[in-house]
Scaffold this motif. Structure first.
Motif, PDB file in Angstrom:
ATOM      1  N   PRO A 129      57.853 108.269 -21.427  1.00 36.51           N
ATOM      2  CA  PRO A 129      56.941 107.673 -22.394  1.00 36.51           C
ATOM      3  C   PRO A 129      55.831 106.477 -21.729  1.00 36.51           C
ATOM      4  N   TYR A 130      54.808 107.238 -22.378  1.00 33.54           N
ATOM      5  CA  TYR A 130      53.726 106.585 -21.366  1.00 33.54           C
ATOM      6  C   TYR A 130      52.259 105.203 -22.017  1.00 33.54           C
ATOM      7  N   GLY A 131      53.082 105.052 -23.448  1.00 38.63           N
ATOM      8  CA  GLY A 131      52.119 104.326 -23.974  1.00 38.63           C
ATOM      9  C   GLY A 131      50.972 105.402 -24.565  1.00 38.63           C
ATOM     10  N   ILE A 132      50.855 106.375 -24.501  1.00 32.09           N
ATOM     11  CA  ILE A 132      49.602 106.667 -24.486  1.00 32.09           C
ATOM     12  C   ILE A 132      49.130 107.244 -25.775  1.00 32.09           C
ATOM     13  N   TYR A 133      50.090 107.184 -26.573  1.00 29.73           N
ATOM     14  CA  TYR A 133      50.223 107.295 -28.382  1.00 29.73           C
ATOM     15  C   TYR A 133      49.267 106.671 -28.146  1.00 29.73           C
ATOM     16  N   ALA A 134      49.773 105.121 -28.665  1.00 38.03           N
ATOM     17  CA  ALA A 134      49.512 103.736 -29.026  1.00 38.03           C
ATOM     18  C   ALA A 134      48.130 103.653 -28.415  1.00 38.03           C
ATOM     19  N   SER A 135      47.394 103.793 -27.260  1.00 38.25           N
ATOM     20  CA  SER A 135      46.322 102.933 -26.253  1.00 38.25           C
ATOM     21  C   SER A 135      45.084 104.810 -26.919  1.00 38.25           C
ATOM     22  N   GLY A 136      45.960 105.884 -28.239  1.00 41.27           N
ATOM     23  CA  GLY A 136      44.075 106.357 -28.959  1.00 41.27           C
ATOM     24  C   GLY A 136      44.769 107.518 -28.568  1.00 41.27           C
ATOM     25  N   GLY A 137      45.709 108.520 -28.078  1.00 37.01           N
ATOM     26  CA  GLY A 137      45.982 109.878 -27.705  1.00 37.01           C
ATOM     27  C   GLY A 137      45.933 110.546 -28.891  1.00 37.01           C
ATOM     28  N   LYS A 138      45.400 111.686 -28.759  1.00 32.28           N
ATOM     29  CA  LYS A 138      45.870 112.627 -29.428  1.00 32.28           C
ATOM     30  C   LYS A 138      46.137 113.701 -29.709  1.00 32.28           C
ATOM     31  N   TRP A 139      47.148 114.261 -28.665  1.00 36.69           N
ATOM     32  CA  TRP A 139      47.907 114.827 -28.317  1.00 36.69           C
ATOM     33  C   TRP A 139      49.111 114.902 -29.801  1.00 36.69           C
ATOM     34  N   GLY A 140      49.170 116.200 -30.088  1.00 39.18           N
ATOM     35  CA  GLY A 140      50.795 116.224 -30.613  1.00 39.18           C
ATOM     36  C   GLY A 140      50.861 115.570 -32.081  1.00 39.18           C
ATOM     37  N   ARG A 141      51.846 116.229 -33.787  1.00 36.54           N
ATOM     38  CA  ARG A 141      51.548 115.141 -33.921  1.00 36.54           C
ATOM     39  C   ARG A 141      52.304 113.248 -34.441  1.00 36.54           C
ATOM     40  N   LYS A 142      52.063 112.947 -35.379  1.00 35.29           N
ATOM     41  CA  LYS A 142      52.080 111.647 -35.585  1.00 35.29           C
ATOM     42  C   LYS A 142      53.805 111.414 -35.726  1.00 35.29           C
ATOM     43  N   ASP A 143      54.107 112.000 -36.206  1.00 37.68           N
ATOM     44  CA  ASP A 143      56.023 111.781 -36.728  1.00 37.68           C
ATOM     45  C   ASP A 143      56.583 112.594 -34.942  1.00 37.68           C
ATOM     46  N   ASP A 144      55.683 113.222 -34.151  1.00 34.15           N
ATOM     47  CA  ASP A 144      56.137 113.326 -32.793  1.00 34.15           C
ATOM     48  C   ASP A 144      56.284 112.327 -31.783  1.00 34.15           C
ATOM     49  N   LEU A 145      55.417 111.001 -32.131  1.00 30.68           N
ATOM     50  CA  LEU A 145      55.214 110.914 -30.921  1.00 30.68           C
ATOM     51  C   LEU A 145      55.300 109.249 -31.497  1.00 30.68           C
ATOM     52  N   GLN A 146      56.474 108.818 -32.340  1.00 28.80           N
ATOM     53  CA  GLN A 146      56.913 107.813 -31.716  1.00 28.80           C
ATOM     54  C   GLN A 146      57.359 107.053 -31.123  1.00 28.80           C
ATOM     55  N   TRP A 147      58.514 107.798 -29.879  1.00 26.84           N
ATOM     56  CA  TRP A 147      58.843 107.638 -28.622  1.00 26.84           C
ATOM     57  C   TRP A 147      57.575 107.022 -27.484  1.00 26.84           C
ATOM     58  N   ASP A 148      56.177 107.476 -27.963  1.00 21.48           N
ATOM     59  CA  ASP A 148      55.323 107.093 -26.995  1.00 21.48           C
ATOM     60  C   ASP A 148      54.921 105.768 -27.783  1.00 21.48           C
ATOM     61  N   PRO A 165      56.096 117.919 -26.680  1.00 24.36           N
ATOM     62  CA  PRO A 165      54.862 117.798 -26.374  1.00 24.36           C
ATOM     63  C   PRO A 165      54.754 117.721 -24.929  1.00 24.36           C
ATOM     64  N   THR A 166      55.870 116.981 -23.624  1.00 18.55           N
ATOM     65  CA  THR A 166      55.288 116.333 -22.904  1.00 18.55           C
ATOM     66  C   THR A 166      56.360 117.209 -21.604  1.00 18.55           C
ATOM     67  N   GLN A 167      57.211 118.197 -22.108  1.00 19.16           N
ATOM     68  CA  GLN A 167      57.540 118.949 -21.003  1.00 19.16           C
ATOM     69  C   GLN A 167      56.997 118.454 -19.317  1.00 19.16           C
ATOM     70  N   LYS A 168      57.850 118.758 -19.042  1.00 22.86           N
ATOM     71  CA  LYS A 168      57.749 118.919 -17.655  1.00 22.86           C
ATOM     72  C   LYS A 168      57.711 120.930 -17.123  1.00 22.86           C
ATOM     73  N   PRO A 169      57.134 121.019 -16.113  1.00 23.28           N
ATOM     74  CA  PRO A 169      57.636 122.529 -16.225  1.00 23.28           C
ATOM     75  C   PRO A 169      58.681 122.839 -14.948  1.00 23.28           C
ATOM     76  N   LEU A 170      59.721 123.521 -14.939  1.00 24.04           N
ATOM     77  CA  LEU A 170      60.715 123.971 -13.773  1.00 24.04           C
ATOM     78  C   LEU A 170      60.041 123.717 -12.681  1.00 24.04           C
ATOM     79  N   ARG A 171      59.153 124.119 -12.519  1.00 25.38           N
ATOM     80  CA  ARG A 171      58.765 124.688 -11.494  1.00 25.38           C
ATOM     81  C   ARG A 171      58.243 123.225 -10.496  1.00 25.38           C
ATOM     82  N   VAL A 172      57.748 122.971 -11.763  1.00 21.96           N
ATOM     83  CA  VAL A 172      57.652 120.903 -10.581  1.00 21.96           C
ATOM     84  C   VAL A 172      58.417 120.090 -10.054  1.00 21.96           C
ATOM     85  N   MET A 173      59.854 120.117 -11.472  1.00 23.87           N
ATOM     86  CA  MET A 173      60.114 119.387 -10.838  1.00 23.87           C
ATOM     87  C   MET A 173      61.334 120.297 -10.089  1.00 23.87           C
ATOM     88  N   LEU A 174      61.391 120.890  -9.574  1.00 26.76           N
ATOM     89  CA  LEU A 174      62.171 121.474  -8.630  1.00 26.76           C
ATOM     90  C   LEU A 174      61.533 121.722  -7.010  1.00 26.76           C
TER      91      LEU A 174
END
Length: 201
Positions: free
Chosen positions: A34-53, A129-138
């Motif tokens: 987690p990058y902490g974007i939610y805490a710094s005002g990031g607006k992606w995703g629903r609030k209940d999905d972003l407690q980990w961020d 909400p922040t799933q990396k593409p498999l191609r990028v991880m390969l």
């Protein structure tokens, strides 16, 4: 804490801060914390999905856990200087999002870039909400050719684990959210079955 073994993958449903001290040093850590974007005002995703961020985790354990490391979002953390950055360019990103994502590495190499559209990832998306593409991880694992065991302490939906299975590596994944841990287990099990089927044919 719950532990599940799927082929060469070991998955922990747990807080990584509890599991990491029990593990020996592995060849490499590859993770997307987690990058902490939610805490710094990031607006992606629903609030209940972003407690980990809500906050970026402390990565002080990083160099004790692995001989090498690649950290997506490394620009959000106080990590040592590196010239070996990885860059994922998103040609179809929305205007409010960054053009690229950056991965810090402990590797002494030139910076590298991959172009991969977000839209191309849609068929593999599983709800994180922040799933990396498999191609990028390969592609990411390709910079660690000698690393036979990979640790991801922030496993999320398990893309690093799937990439490990597909490249014949051992994987240790830790995820604190039961929903995502179960999704990761299903994806890794599917990848394991596909690899076995390919080998047998």
């Amino acid at each position: 804490m719950r532990v599940e073994r799927i082929g060469d993958a070991t998955l922990y449903l747990a807080d990584c801060r509890e599991v990491l001290p029990t593990l020996g040093k592995v060849a490499a850590v590859v993770t997307d914390p987690p990058y902490g974007i939610y805490a710094s005002g990031g607006k992606w995703g629903r609030k209940d999905d972003l407690q980990w961020d809500k906050e970026a985790p402390d990565l002080g354990w990083l160099f004790d856990a692995g001989d090498q490391a690649i950290v997506w979002g490394g620009n959000y953390f106080p990590l040592p200087p590196s010239r070996g950055w990885l860059i994922w360019r998103k040609p179809d990103r929305v205007p409010s999002a960054a053009d690229v994502e950056l991965a810090w590495t402990s590797l002494d190499m030139n910076a590298r870039l991959i172009d991969h559209s977000i839209g191309a990832t849609n068929p593999e998306r599983v709800g994180h909400p922040t799933q990396k593409p498999l191609r990028v991880m390969l592609w990411t694992l390709g910079f660690l050719p000698a690393a036979k065991t990979i640790l991801d302490p922030f496993m999320g939906s398990g893309t690093t684990g799937v990439a490990c299975i597909k490249t014949g590596r051992k994987f240790i994944g830790i995820e604190i959210d039961e929903k995502y841990c179960e999704i990761a287990a299903k994806r890794i099990q599917k990848a394991e079955s596909e690899v076995k089927e390919t080998v047998s044919t």
